[in-house]
Design a protein around this motif. Structure first.
Motif, PDB file in Angstrom:
ATOM      1  N   GLU A  18       0.686  -4.717   0.092  1.00 21.15           N
ATOM      2  CA  GLU A  18       0.224  -3.898  -0.445  1.00 21.15           C
ATOM      3  C   GLU A  18       1.149  -2.615  -0.721  1.00 21.15           C
ATOM      4  OE1 GLU A  18      -3.405  -0.604   0.078  1.00 21.15           O
ATOM      5  OE2 GLU A  18      -3.160  -2.195   1.155  1.00 21.15           O
ATOM      6  N   THR A  22       2.214  -1.317  -4.533  1.00 12.50           N
ATOM      7  CA  THR A  22       2.111   0.108  -4.851  1.00 12.50           C
ATOM      8  C   THR A  22       3.457   0.743  -5.291  1.00 12.50           C
ATOM      9  OG1 THR A  22       0.325   0.215  -3.619  1.00 12.50           O
ATOM     10  CG2 THR A  22       0.969   2.322  -4.286  1.00 12.50           C
ATOM     11  N   ARG A  25       4.526  -0.230  -8.567  1.00 11.86           N
ATOM     12  CA  ARG A  25       4.113   0.741  -9.796  1.00 11.86           C
ATOM     13  C   ARG A  25       4.516   2.215  -9.971  1.00 11.86           C
ATOM     14  NH1 ARG A  25      -0.919  -1.015  -7.078  1.00 11.86           N
ATOM     15  NH2 ARG A  25      -1.795   1.138  -6.814  1.00 11.86           N
ATOM     16  N   ALA A 215      -0.921   5.854  -8.510  1.00 10.36           N
ATOM     17  CA  ALA A 215      -1.518   5.755  -7.169  1.00 10.36           C
ATOM     18  C   ALA A 215      -2.215   6.957  -6.788  1.00 10.36           C
ATOM     19  CB  ALA A 215      -0.203   5.603  -6.294  1.00 10.36           C
ATOM     20  N   GLU A 219      -3.675   6.327  -1.267  1.00  6.20           N
ATOM     21  CA  GLU A 219      -3.057   5.036  -0.907  1.00  6.20           C
ATOM     22  C   GLU A 219      -1.551   5.594  -0.363  1.00  6.20           C
ATOM     23  OE1 GLU A 219      -4.030   2.240  -4.485  1.00  6.20           O
ATOM     24  OE2 GLU A 219      -3.346   3.968  -5.259  1.00  6.20           O
TER      25      GLU A 219
END
Length: 328
Positions: A18, A22, A25, A215, A219
């Motif tokens: 994860e 993230t 991104r 995000a 997160e």
């Protein structure tokens, strides 16, 4: 190179996956604005996940402030910008207690430092007294005004830009201030291909205006927790100490790296490993980060200055010389 793997379970692998997803991104969002600077963007994310602060030094016009604003806009969290000028006061950053005539009490008016990401533009154009207003914020994540302490929300990151010290109207950052920045980077001029693409993209519109958050604050907090769990073996910790200790002993440097530098080097190495998809740190992580994390804290000796040897050159030589541990 042989490595010692950290002991990770399925949940740890999922959190690491994860994190990488993230981070990709956020990286892609920033690179939609900053072309051809993937190494700089990666180091910026490394500092963010290491709970650190970033100093960006370069000549005007190469995208220092644009990088900071792109990171802030990529994350859905409060961001404040402070334009440092010679007449800026410490209270303009931290906030001030003002008298409320209706309640007949003093109320604290928070300054721009009360945000998750604080962009300090041209920090070395303010006086050392004003620069020192950030010391407590950056180290302890709190602000003390009139004897009252106010906590800063996590995540908290200061991204400061500065012009080279030889440029007009600049003040040198105090050693204590430089030591609180986890890393210092230089943007550098873009490659001709990237600059041509910049003309095509930025000439017609402003990509930063179109940048949407990819995000959330929650997160980012979870990513930081995952980075804290990255495993660092005893030989790797000892290697980090050896690197820092060498900066205190070499005749090329009259000021070596502090214990805070050792701690931040290991924290950054954890984030660097996580961004590489690993739940353990290897010596390569420390080697990759040694110059950006340590060099800005060092002061060259008179002999080194006479030979025009920079702290970066001395540090790179130390990295080559220090034996790499066998982590089997």
């Amino acid at each position: 190179m042989a490595v010692t793997h950290g002991v990770g379970d399925k949940a740890g692998s999922e959190s690491l996956n994860e994190l990488v997803e993230t981070a990709h991104r956020i990286r892609d969002a920033i690179e939609s604005v900053i072309e051809g600077k993937s190494d700089v963007v990666r180091l910026t994310l490394t500092v963010l996940l290491a709970e650190g602060h970033l100093l960006i030094e370069d000549v005007p016009g190469v995208g220092k402030t644009m990088l900071a604003k792109a990171l802030a806009k990529s994350i859905d969290c409060p961001m404040r910008r402070v334009q440092f000028t010679p007449d800026l006061l410490p209270s303009d950053i931290t906030g001030v207690s003002a008298y409320n005539q209706q309640t007949r009490e003093f109320e604290f008016k928070p300054g721009p430092v009360f945000a998750n990401i604080v962009v300090g533009d041209e920090i070395n154009r303010a006086s050392p007294k004003t620069q020192s207003a950030l010391l407590e914020c950056m180290e302890e994540r709190q602000v003390t005004v009139d004897g009252l302490t106010h906590r800063l929300d996590a995540p908290f990151m200061v991204i400061a830009t500065q012009n080279p010290i030889e440029m007009e109207g600049t003040y040198p950052l105090p050693e204590a201030q430089r030591d609180r920045f986890t890393a210092k980077i230089a943007m550098g001029y873009p490659e001709p291909v990237a600059e041509l693409e910049m003309l095509d993209v930025h000439g017609a519109s402003q990509p930063l205006d179109k940048l949407e958050p990819v995000a959330t604050t929650a997160e980012v907090k979870s990513l930081i927790e995952a980075v804290r769990a990255v495993y660092v073996s005893q030989p790797v910790k000892k290697y980090a100490i050896d690197l820092v200790t060498a900066t205190r002993q070499t005749p090329d440097l009259r000021l070596g790296a502090s214990p805070r530098a050792t701690l931040q080097l290991v924290r950054a190495a954890r984030a660097h490993a996580a961004l590489s998809g690993r739940d353990y740190v290897i010596p390569d992580d420390l080697q990759d980060l040694a110059v950006p994390v340590l060099a800005h804290r060092l002061l060259p000796s008179m002999e080194a200055q006479g030979q025009r040897r920079t702290p970066e050159q001395s540090l790179a030589e130390l990295v080559r010389r220090i034996p790499v541990p066998d982590t089997k």
